[in-house]
Design an enzyme around this catalytic site. Sequence first.
Site, PDB file in Angstrom:
ATOM      1  N   LYS A 101       0.816  -1.216   0.000  1.00 17.13           N
ATOM      2  CA  LYS A 101       0.000   0.000   0.000  1.00 17.13           C
ATOM      3  C   LYS A 101       0.855   1.273   0.000  1.00 17.13           C
ATOM      4  O   LYS A 101       0.454   2.287  -0.558  1.00 17.13           O
ATOM      5  CB  LYS A 101      -0.951  -0.001   1.195  1.00 17.13           C
ATOM      6  CG  LYS A 101      -2.145  -0.917   0.986  1.00 17.13           C
ATOM      7  CD  LYS A 101      -3.230  -0.672   2.002  1.00 17.13           C
ATOM      8  CE  LYS A 101      -4.503  -1.406   1.634  1.00 17.13           C
ATOM      9  NZ  LYS A 101      -4.380  -2.866   1.806  1.00 17.13           N
ATOM     10  N   GLU A 160     -10.432   7.425   2.759  1.00 17.59           N
ATOM     11  CA  GLU A 160     -11.398   6.519   3.369  1.00 17.59           C
ATOM     12  C   GLU A 160     -10.626   5.289   3.830  1.00 17.59           C
ATOM     13  O   GLU A 160      -9.564   4.987   3.310  1.00 17.59           O
ATOM     14  CB  GLU A 160     -12.451   6.098   2.332  1.00 17.59           C
ATOM     15  CG  GLU A 160     -12.036   4.925   1.421  1.00 17.59           C
ATOM     16  CD  GLU A 160     -10.811   5.199   0.544  1.00 17.59           C
ATOM     17  OE1 GLU A 160     -10.521   6.377   0.268  1.00 17.59           O
ATOM     18  OE2 GLU A 160     -10.137   4.225   0.127  1.00 17.59           O
ATOM     19  N   SER A 179       1.771  -9.695  -0.848  1.00 19.57           N
ATOM     20  CA  SER A 179       1.375  -8.281  -0.763  1.00 19.57           C
ATOM     21  C   SER A 179       1.656  -7.665   0.607  1.00 19.57           C
ATOM     22  O   SER A 179       1.848  -6.455   0.706  1.00 19.57           O
ATOM     23  CB  SER A 179      -0.104  -8.116  -1.117  1.00 19.57           C
ATOM     24  OG  SER A 179      -0.905  -8.952  -0.302  1.00 19.57           O
TER      25      SER A 179
HETATM   26  C1  LIG Z   1      -5.218  -3.890   1.267  1.00 16.91           C
HETATM   27  C2  LIG Z   1      -4.496  -5.152   1.023  1.00 16.91           C
HETATM   28  C3  LIG Z   1      -4.832  -6.011  -0.034  1.00 16.91           C
HETATM   29  C4  LIG Z   1      -5.997  -5.783  -0.950  1.00 16.91           C
HETATM   30  O1  LIG Z   1      -5.969  -4.623  -1.720  1.00 16.91           O
HETATM   31  P1  LIG Z   1      -5.653  -4.660  -3.283  1.00 16.91           P
HETATM   32  O2  LIG Z   1      -5.993  -3.261  -3.707  1.00 16.91           O
HETATM   33  O3  LIG Z   1      -6.537  -5.687  -3.922  1.00 16.91           O
HETATM   34  O4  LIG Z   1      -4.228  -4.988  -3.444  1.00 16.91           O
HETATM   35  C5  LIG Z   1      -4.058  -7.147  -0.222  1.00 16.91           C
HETATM   36  N1  LIG Z   1      -3.030  -7.460   0.598  1.00 16.91           N
HETATM   37  C6  LIG Z   1      -2.690  -6.657   1.635  1.00 16.91           C
HETATM   38  C7  LIG Z   1      -1.545  -7.053   2.489  1.00 16.91           C
HETATM   39  C8  LIG Z   1      -3.406  -5.481   1.880  1.00 16.91           C
HETATM   40  O5  LIG Z   1      -3.053  -4.696   2.911  1.00 16.91           O
END
Ligand SMILES: *Cc1c(COP(=O)(O)O)cnc(C)c1O
Length: 389
Positions: free
Chosen positions: A91, A113, A372
């Site tokens: 993020k 948000e 992610s």
């Molecule tokens: C917020 C988040 C997501 C989902 O958001 P995307 O916009 O689909 O990437 C996925 N993995 C993590 C670790 C997150 O914090």
Amino acid sequence: MSQSVELEKGYFGEFGGSFVPPELLEVLKILDENFNKYKDDEEFINEFKYYLEEYVGRETPLYFAERLTKELGGAKIYLKREDLNHTGSHKINNVLGQILLAKRMGAKRVIAETGAGQHGVATATVCAMFGMDCTIYMGAEDTKRQALNVFRMELLGAKVVAVSKGQGRLKEAVDEALGDLVQNYENTFYLLGSAVGPHPFPTMVKHFQSVISRESRAQILKKEGKLPYAVLACVGGGSNAIGSFAEYLSDKEVRLIGVEPSQAATLTTGTTGVIHGFKCIVLQDEEGNPKPTYSIAAGLDYPGVGPEHSHLKTSGRADYVAVTNEEVLEAFQVLSKLEGIIPALESAHAVAYAMKLAPTLEKEQSIVINISGRGDKDVEQVFHMLEKN
Ligand SMILES: *Cc1c(COP(=O)(O)O)cnc(C)c1O
């Protein structure tokens, strides 16, 4: 830059666009003009690069998961370690890009948000770093369930506004934030958290998240001498996935696979509709109202999905699959035990599908899984879920 499938301004095939009131359309037009002005500006690019290196800690490794590969007995598995970024997920790439744009546009305050609080924390982080006034809108219900994230944002100097209208969830928080933007657009920047929303947000968020695949494509070519068989990422709104796919879009031989929770499987079971100001595939009832979703990963709990993913799905360029909570919990534990990496529950969705896919492939093939985020935030939740079983 990556080859874009954006066919006309803000549209990906039939998806995308800006379904918003005229006064908001005007604000979005100014944002679009500024984004286009600065995205290719050398000073802007260099500043983004500087903070990605010095503050976020990029580039992130593309790690060969040797023990997981051995265990599954098929394709070589590589992990793109977005969990190693400052604040623990992908993020930060997006919020950093957008706040640099906000500064260029002369904004004095930033609003955002947040649902579970992760985007709010990321936004509050870069606002602290740049000394920007920061207001985060959050559903009142969500502030109760995520009290620790509210405290995190406050520690970082942000003001958290609990929205008690309606159901007191993400939707109401978005409405409140948009109302604030329309009133205060002259000094305020709305920092959106995923590859969703009206144009130009999906295009802009993809642009800033593309750093993931720019790095991973070069890294895999260096390590393997050829492109991977597939790239996998979890899909909530779709920002980490589109960032992981972007640089491979024109490599037709590389499969792109988005993984959703089976109880919020927008792309696998949804239909075309309009949500939060843009057209996409969405989970809706007969009247076109968004259906309630449930995911053990808060970041994937969203009934819509980015317009470009909607297009990649209908055009057949990417595949979208769903995994169950049991498969995700299993993957969460396997990656922890075999590699010493505790993934976010969101990321564990991609790992879960990779565990099914890898054994069906040859040893000479490779796959890239986007991790992610890190799983520290989820450890307590998993503890309680496993205790129940
Ligand atoms: C917020 C988040 C997501 C989902 O958001 P995307 O916009 O689909 O990437 C996925 N993995 C993590 C670790 C997150 O914090």
